[in-house]
Scaffold this motif. Structure first.
Motif, PDB file in Angstrom:
ATOM      1  N   GLU A 181      11.535  -7.267  49.642  1.00  0.00           N
ATOM      2  CA  GLU A 181      12.412  -8.141  50.435  1.00  0.00           C
ATOM      3  C   GLU A 181      11.654  -9.385  50.901  1.00  0.00           C
ATOM      4  OE1 GLU A 181      15.667  -7.788  51.088  1.00  0.00           O
ATOM      5  OE2 GLU A 181      15.676  -6.029  49.775  1.00  0.00           O
ATOM      6  N   SER A 182      10.397  -9.183  51.229  1.00  0.00           N
ATOM      7  CA  SER A 182       9.617 -10.304  51.735  1.00  0.00           C
ATOM      8  C   SER A 182       9.451 -11.369  50.649  1.00  0.00           C
ATOM      9  CB  SER A 182       8.244  -9.832  52.244  1.00  0.00           C
ATOM     10  OG  SER A 182       7.792 -10.641  53.304  1.00  0.00           O
ATOM     11  N   LEU A 183       9.196 -10.916  49.424  1.00  0.00           N
ATOM     12  CA  LEU A 183       9.034 -11.878  48.334  1.00  0.00           C
ATOM     13  C   LEU A 183      10.306 -12.716  48.173  1.00  0.00           C
ATOM     14  CD1 LEU A 183       7.310 -13.069  46.096  1.00  0.00           C
ATOM     15  CD2 LEU A 183       8.266 -11.360  44.538  1.00  0.00           C
ATOM     16  N   ALA A 184      11.445 -12.052  48.324  1.00  0.00           N
ATOM     17  CA  ALA A 184      12.713 -12.792  48.217  1.00  0.00           C
ATOM     18  C   ALA A 184      12.746 -13.890  49.286  1.00  0.00           C
ATOM     19  CB  ALA A 184      13.894 -11.839  48.367  1.00  0.00           C
ATOM     20  N   LEU A 185      12.250 -13.561  50.470  1.00  0.00           N
ATOM     21  CA  LEU A 185      12.226 -14.578  51.537  1.00  0.00           C
ATOM     22  C   LEU A 185      11.203 -15.679  51.252  1.00  0.00           C
ATOM     23  CD1 LEU A 185      12.577 -12.470  54.809  1.00  0.00           C
ATOM     24  CD2 LEU A 185      14.223 -14.091  53.855  1.00  0.00           C
ATOM     25  N   TRP A 186      10.044 -15.285  50.696  1.00  0.00           N
ATOM     26  CA  TRP A 186       9.048 -16.301  50.350  1.00  0.00           C
ATOM     27  C   TRP A 186       9.680 -17.386  49.478  1.00  0.00           C
ATOM     28  CZ3 TRP A 186       4.470 -17.695  52.113  1.00  0.00           C
ATOM     29  CH2 TRP A 186       3.741 -16.769  52.871  1.00  0.00           C
TER      30      TRP A 186
ATOM     31  N   PHE B 179       3.586 -21.919  48.840  1.00  0.00           N
ATOM     32  CA  PHE B 179       3.777 -20.718  48.012  1.00  0.00           C
ATOM     33  C   PHE B 179       3.777 -21.079  46.541  1.00  0.00           C
ATOM     34  CE2 PHE B 179       6.818 -17.585  46.054  1.00  0.00           C
ATOM     35  CZ  PHE B 179       5.859 -16.599  45.890  1.00  0.00           C
ATOM     36  N   SER B 180       2.887 -20.424  45.815  1.00  0.00           N
ATOM     37  CA  SER B 180       2.773 -20.666  44.387  1.00  0.00           C
ATOM     38  C   SER B 180       2.845 -19.322  43.674  1.00  0.00           C
ATOM     39  CB  SER B 180       1.429 -21.369  44.134  1.00  0.00           C
ATOM     40  OG  SER B 180       0.986 -21.128  42.841  1.00  0.00           O
ATOM     41  N   PRO B 181       3.955 -19.058  42.956  1.00  0.00           N
ATOM     42  CA  PRO B 181       4.132 -17.746  42.314  1.00  0.00           C
ATOM     43  C   PRO B 181       3.384 -17.677  40.992  1.00  0.00           C
ATOM     44  CG  PRO B 181       6.101 -19.098  42.043  1.00  0.00           C
ATOM     45  CD  PRO B 181       5.100 -19.953  42.764  1.00  0.00           C
ATOM     46  N   CYS B 182       2.067 -17.640  41.077  1.00  0.00           N
ATOM     47  CA  CYS B 182       1.236 -17.742  39.876  1.00  0.00           C
ATOM     48  C   CYS B 182       0.909 -16.392  39.274  1.00  0.00           C
ATOM     49  CB  CYS B 182      -0.059 -18.455  40.243  1.00  0.00           C
ATOM     50  SG  CYS B 182      -0.896 -17.621  41.600  1.00  0.00           S
ATOM     51  N   GLY B 183       1.339 -15.298  39.945  1.00  0.00           N
ATOM     52  CA  GLY B 183       1.029 -13.967  39.438  1.00  0.00           C
ATOM     53  C   GLY B 183      -0.255 -13.397  40.037  1.00  0.00           C
ATOM     54  N   HIS B 184      -0.286 -12.051  40.072  1.00  0.00           N
ATOM     55  CA  HIS B 184      -1.515 -11.345  40.474  1.00  0.00           C
ATOM     56  C   HIS B 184      -1.903 -10.437  39.330  1.00  0.00           C
ATOM     57  CE1 HIS B 184      -2.648 -11.570  44.892  1.00  0.00           C
ATOM     58  NE2 HIS B 184      -1.706 -12.472  44.765  1.00  0.00           N
ATOM     59  N   LEU B 185      -3.160 -10.480  38.963  1.00  0.00           N
ATOM     60  CA  LEU B 185      -3.636  -9.720  37.810  1.00  0.00           C
ATOM     61  C   LEU B 185      -4.882  -8.924  38.194  1.00  0.00           C
ATOM     62  CD1 LEU B 185      -3.992  -9.103  34.734  1.00  0.00           C
ATOM     63  CD2 LEU B 185      -5.063 -11.360  34.516  1.00  0.00           C
ATOM     64  N   LEU B 186      -4.835  -7.616  37.974  1.00  0.00           N
ATOM     65  CA  LEU B 186      -6.024  -6.790  38.185  1.00  0.00           C
ATOM     66  C   LEU B 186      -6.679  -6.562  36.830  1.00  0.00           C
ATOM     67  CD1 LEU B 186      -4.653  -3.976  40.567  1.00  0.00           C
ATOM     68  CD2 LEU B 186      -5.632  -6.208  41.178  1.00  0.00           C
TER      69      LEU B 186
ATOM     70  N   GLY C  27       0.171 -18.188  49.223  1.00  0.00           N
ATOM     71  CA  GLY C  27       0.679 -19.279  50.059  1.00  0.00           C
ATOM     72  C   GLY C  27      -0.452 -19.817  50.919  1.00  0.00           C
ATOM     73  N   ASN C  28      -0.139 -20.841  51.675  1.00  0.00           N
ATOM     74  CA  ASN C  28      -1.147 -21.423  52.564  1.00  0.00           C
ATOM     75  C   ASN C  28      -0.947 -20.842  53.972  1.00  0.00           C
ATOM     76  OD1 ASN C  28      -2.391 -23.084  54.516  1.00  0.00           O
ATOM     77  ND2 ASN C  28      -2.482 -24.777  53.056  1.00  0.00           N
ATOM     78  N   PRO C  29      -1.894 -20.018  54.426  1.00  0.00           N
ATOM     79  CA  PRO C  29      -1.676 -19.287  55.683  1.00  0.00           C
ATOM     80  C   PRO C  29      -1.416 -20.202  56.884  1.00  0.00           C
ATOM     81  CG  PRO C  29      -3.626 -18.478  54.548  1.00  0.00           C
ATOM     82  CD  PRO C  29      -3.167 -19.685  53.796  1.00  0.00           C
TER      83      PRO C  29
ATOM     84  N   GLN D 133       1.639 -11.270  53.170  1.00  0.00           N
ATOM     85  CA  GLN D 133       2.831 -11.177  52.321  1.00  0.00           C
ATOM     86  C   GLN D 133       4.035 -10.667  53.127  1.00  0.00           C
ATOM     87  OE1 GLN D 133       4.926  -8.740  51.069  1.00  0.00           O
ATOM     88  NE2 GLN D 133       5.610  -9.597  49.093  1.00  0.00           N
ATOM     89  N   LEU D 134       3.763  -9.756  54.070  1.00  0.00           N
ATOM     90  CA  LEU D 134       4.861  -9.111  54.809  1.00  0.00           C
ATOM     91  C   LEU D 134       5.397  -9.979  55.953  1.00  0.00           C
ATOM     92  CD1 LEU D 134       3.389  -5.475  55.052  1.00  0.00           C
ATOM     93  CD2 LEU D 134       5.182  -6.303  53.490  1.00  0.00           C
ATOM     94  N   GLY D 135       4.733 -11.103  56.219  1.00  0.00           N
ATOM     95  CA  GLY D 135       5.118 -11.928  57.366  1.00  0.00           C
ATOM     96  C   GLY D 135       6.603 -12.237  57.436  1.00  0.00           C
TER      97      GLY D 135
END
Ligand SMILES: Cc1cc2nc3c(=O)[nH]c(=O)nc-3n(C[C@H](O)[C@H](O)[C@H](O)COP(=O)(O)OP(=O)(O)OC[C@H]3O[C@@H](n4cnc5c(N)ncnc54)[C@H](O)[C@@H]3O)c2cc1C
Ligand SMILES: Cc1cc2nc3c(=O)[nH]c(=O)nc-3n(C[C@H](O)[C@H](O)[C@H](O)COP(=O)(O)OP(=O)(O)OC[C@H]3O[C@@H](n4cnc5c(N)ncnc54)[C@H](O)[C@@H]3O)c2cc1C
Lengths: 463, 388
Positions: B63-68, B81-88, B145-147, B336-338
């Motif tokens: 839900e938070s991502l939807a708000l982001w 906010f830049s949706p660039c992906g997270h990769l492990l 994002g930029n905190p 992320q949860l902010g």
């Protein structure tokens, strides 16, 4: 080299050299670290190898540095040139890169003798190539004997400006003008402090004779300067000098600016030591006792980094800190420490007398007086006074907040240059005094450290 | 003077809560000891990550991502906010097996955003990555994002909707009386019928003022930012096994985290970088990107954040009094949860309930003697949270 000396000293200027010599004589193992290639600090910069060393361009005071260096060299201390200290921890451990190799030292005690730096005085155009501090100009002269071809303008206030003007004069530079930012009435202000300065008669004489030398030359002196502007497209072409309403353009290839010196508090701030505002010298300095002891048990300060008293006083302050280190490491009892300390303290008092005179004659300029809204404050991130004021208008009340919002003081120099001006602007715009607002705390590493340097440090050898 | 709602703490969570309440017609008062975003919310690495999140947090994170994505519309600011992906990254067969297992678990919970990828796809996305990498797992819509900008944007919007902020004001004590809560501060006393505890790492102290036991441990995570380098990285990089977090900002600097701890000075409310552990932080960076070895570090910093025993936050009304709501202890991953947690807390303040599942975050879960156990090493909680 042991990585656990009794005493590690950062800075091989007069304070550090004298401290190392004294501490070694008391039986301590000492490691002296300095990022320069040769000992001597700022004032005796390149003392043992300057091409001008034997000439009258640089005077006897400068050459006296060789005596300090020789005593140090035969003291048995370990000397590490090319040693950049990038972190000091509250427990006294030191992160340092020596000849390109990062390593840890864990001394029992640390003395910070990192000296002073020139007060930053931003004004319109000050970032143009060709504009530099008088100190930088002096270093060019000391290192290589180089003097600029074009006309030179010097602008600022205080004894160092005078000294550099005389040194440039003697070296044969073409000085177009000395723009004096000192408010009129220096001698009237100084008079009440004159008697107190007699303890340093030789230095006083030296100052007077430099003034006379400059007066005798046909160098033009512009008194009561209230504004400066560096003009040029790609580099400096002229300097605009304002005296009240009157403005004049002086063609120049080099502008040397100097507004006095302030303690280099980057490390002491990083360590979160308490600092106090010095209203006469208009600067922050670490809180320390007569021996340079600070709020942290393992860490002491000496020399101009603790309090601006000049190179000779720094020698005595270095010895005091060394005596105290010997005492705290149980090789010198309190009575002995105090007995040896007495003459050093008396000497420092004499220099404090001279400093009162100089402070009265040459009050440091207000950092706000020379800048306008478009003036760059933070060179690294290209932030202007207007950017800072906008952040304040947006609700920021302290420099750390402005830093976070604007990136002012966040670049490679971490606010060493702009920190005090930033604090000054914040104080002004929020109705606070200079004393209420400290410059932001710089973040480590203080000197060049790469990812690879840090990765290569053995985890086990770290504190 | 009586307020509608008092929020203690002007970090991201206090500000997101203030915004939601103000947007629903309340006039909250935010009391902040320092300045807004002085602590975790200003020091944060800013990762907007669902990847490898604790399962209890996943519904909130979705839900938070939807708000982001909607922040420009809601706040008038994209918050960087830049949706660039997270990769492990995975380097061994065991690493690869973990990626497959993890994605399957997440899918069984009803989420399909975690995608195991092979070496070729990793190389396609990040050509400069070391050849030791054999694959990975990616959440393509995560980002960062930029905190500072984010917290400031929530605050600004909250204020424009009627919220008030009192900065440089510390809460010293709290009393419950007939009408509600009276909060004693360095700037006087304030009363309100509802009270929200968003005091981050100091939330435990605020809870203690109210007689509630909510343990947190303050930790100071260390960050590293480098000089600018030519662009080499799209997604935020982590590692299946190693403590690593790495991203390249728009200006070319590389920001490195990994949860290495600095020194906490609770009394001063400060923290210091300890270089002791940092060689271990830098080695995996160079293992993955050998060319970074020669890049200078511009700055290291640390930020204070409260960590709970099970590394998930306290979110919910006090079991003793529904007019008191807690929201703190985000344990290093609350950025992320902010956005969503502001919604949840506003629901709790205004309706006493929320539609989102918050059972796992119960404020009193460690209140009874014997329930407290810090960071069980093998527990899924810790396992899932270890990358920041
Ligand atoms: C630019 C400039 C020019 C000056 N010229 C004169 C002059 O001509 N005549 C005069 O009487 N006074 C001059 N002064 C004042 C004079 O420098 C001081 O009074 C005197 O040097 C103080 O001695 P010190 O031992 O305290 O520090 P310094 O002599 O400044 O020595 C400090 C030393 O610390 C080292 N250091 C600092 N940080 C680090 C680090 N992180 N890692 C490793 N090493 C480090 C520096 O390299 C330096 O060698 C000048 C000051 C400045 C700023
Ligand atoms: C270095 C670091 C990196 C991080 N990276 C990430 C990441 O990549 N992704 C992610 O999702 N999360 C990350 N986090 C975590 C995230 O930043 C935090 O979870 C989040 O910012 C917490 O916000 P908060 O509002 O709860 O706390 P805070 O921002 O700490 O706010 C609490 C506020 O309460 C105030 N306060 C406390 N006591 C009182 C009192 N008595 N009176 C008045 N005010 C008081 C404090 O001054 C403080 O400002 C990171 C955290 C850190 C430290």
């Amino acid at each position: 080299m042991t990585d656990r000396p009794d005493l590690a000293i950062v800075g091989a200027g007069p304070a550090g050299l004298a401290a190392a010599t004294e501490a070694a004589a008391r039986g301590l193992s000492v490691t002296l670290l300095d990022e320069r290639a040769a000992p001597g600090g700022i004032v005796y910069h390149a003392v043992t190898r300057s091409p001008l060393g034997g000439t009258t361009v640089l005077d006897a005071d400068y050459r006296r540095g060789t005596g300090l260096v020789e005593a140090f060299r035969s003291s048995g201390s370990t000397y590490c040139p090319n040693a950049s200290v990038w972190a000091v921890d509250r427990d006294g451990s030191i992160g340092v890169t020596i000849d390109g190799q990062a390593r840890w030292l864990r001394p029992r005690r640390v003395l910070l003798a990192t000296g002073c730096m020139e007060r930053s005085l931003p004004f319109p155009g000050w970032t143009l190539p060709g504009v530099m501090t008088a100190g930088a100009g002096q270093i060019l002269l000391k290192d290589s004997g180089a003097i600029p071809d074009g006309p030179v303008v010097l602008a600022g206030t205080g004894p160092l400006l005078l000294l550099v003007a005389v040194q440039y004069l003697r070296a044969g530079a073409r000085i177009a003008a000395v723009a004096d930012l000192t408010p009129p009435g220096a001698w009237q202000r100084g008079l009440p402090h004159l008697a107190g300065a007699f303890g340093c008669l030789p230095l006083l004489r030296k100052g007077l004779s430099m003034m006379a030398e400059l007066r005798r030359s046909d160098v033009r002196r512009i008194p009561g300067v209230t504004g400066l502007r560096a003009i040029g497209t790609d580099r400096l072409e002229a300097v605009e000098v304002r005296q009240g309403e009157r403005a004049e353009r002086i063609p120049a290839g080099v502008l040397l600016v100097h507004a006095g010196v302030v303690p280099n508090i980057v490390l002491t701030r990083m360590l979160r030591l308490p600092h106090r505002w010095d209203p006469r010298q208009r600067c922050w300095r670490p809180d320390a006792d007569a021996f340079g002891a600070t709020g942290l048990d393992a860490i002491a300060v000496a020399g101009d980094g603790a309090r601006i008293l000049g190179a000779e006083a720094a020698v005595h302050a270095g010895r005091l800190a060394a005596l105290d280190a010997a005492h705290r490491l149980d090789v010198l009892d309190r009575a002995e420490r105090d007995r040896h300390a007495a003459p050093e303290q008396a000497a420092i008092e004499r220099h404090a007398g001279l400093r009162s005179l100089l402070d009265a004659m040459y009050p440091p300029p207000d950092g706000l007086a020379f800048l306008d809204d478009d003036t760059t404050i933070c060179r690294c991130e290209d932030i202007t006074a207007a950017d800072i004021r906008a952040a304040i208008a947006d609700g920021c009340r302290d420099p750390n907040q402005v830093k976070a919002v604007t990136r002012c003081a966040m670049g490679p120099c971490q606010g060493r240059q702009c920190g005090q001006t930033l604090a000054r602007i914040v104080a002004d715009a929020t109705g606070q005094t200079e004393e209420d607002v400290m410059p932001p705390r710089a973040r480590p590493p203080l000197r060049r450290l790469t990812i690879g340097d840090l990765a290569a440090l053995e985890t086990e050898s770290t504190p | 003077m009586t307020e509608d709602v008092i929020i203690i703490g002007g970090g991201l969570h206090g500000s997101s809560t203030a915004y939601q309440l103000a947007a629903r017609g309340r006039r909250p008062l935010v009391i902040e000891r320092n300045h807004v975003a002085r602590h975790a919310s200003g020091a944060s690495a800013g990762g907007v990550r669902r990847l490898r999140r604790h399962r209890a947090e996943l519904p909130l994170a979705m839900e938070s991502l939807a708000l982001w994505r909607r922040l420009p519309e809601l706040l008038g600011d994209d918050c960087g906010f830049s949706p660039c992906g997270h990769l492990l990254l995975a380097e061994t067969e065991a690493d690869l097996a973990w990626t497959v297992e993890r994605a399957a678990t997440t899918r069984s919970l009803g989420y399909d955003f975690e995608e195991p990828i092979d070496r070729a796809e990793v190389k396609r996305l990040v050509p400069s990555v070391s050849n030791a990498v054999v694959g990975g797992i990616i959440a393509r819509d995560d980002g960062f994002g930029n905190p500072l900008v984010t917290t400031a944007a929530f605050r600004r919007r909250a204020e424009s909707l009627g919220a008030r902020y009192l900065e440089r004001t510390e809460v010293l004590g709290i009393d419950r009386d007939g009408d509600g809560w009276t909060v004693a501060t360095t700037a006087g006393r304030f009363s309100a019928p509802s009270l929200v505890n968003c005091a981050g790492g100091w939330g435990e102290r605020i809870a203690a003022m109210l007689g509630e036991t909510m343990p947190v441990r303050m930790k100071a995570a260390t960050m590293t930012v480098t000089a600018r380098v030519p662009r080499f990285l799209g997604p935020v990089i982590g590692h299946v096994r190693k403590k690593l977090s790495l991203k390249q900002m728009q200006n070319g600097t590389v920001v490195i985290g990994g949860g290495y701890e600095g020194r906490v000075d609770m009394e001063a409310g400060e923290s210091d970088v300890l270089y002791a552990g940092l060689p271990g932080n830098m080695k995996p960076v160079i293992d993955a990107f050998p060319h970074l070895a020669r890049v200078p570090i511009v700055r290291n910093w640390t930020g204070l954040e409260g960590n709970t025993p099970d590394a998930i936050p306290y979110i919910g009304p006090s079991p003793n009094d529904p007019t008191l709501v807690h929201s703190f202890g985000y344990s290093g991953h609350g950025f992320q949860l902010g956005p969503i947690c502001g919604v949840i807390v506003a629901d709790l303040v205004m309706q006493g309930a929320t539609a989102l599942p918050i059972g796992a975050f119960q404020p009193d879960r460690f209140a009874t003697a014997g329930t407290l156990q810090w960071g069980a090493k093998e527990g899924t909680a810790v396992e899932e949270q270890k990358a920041v």
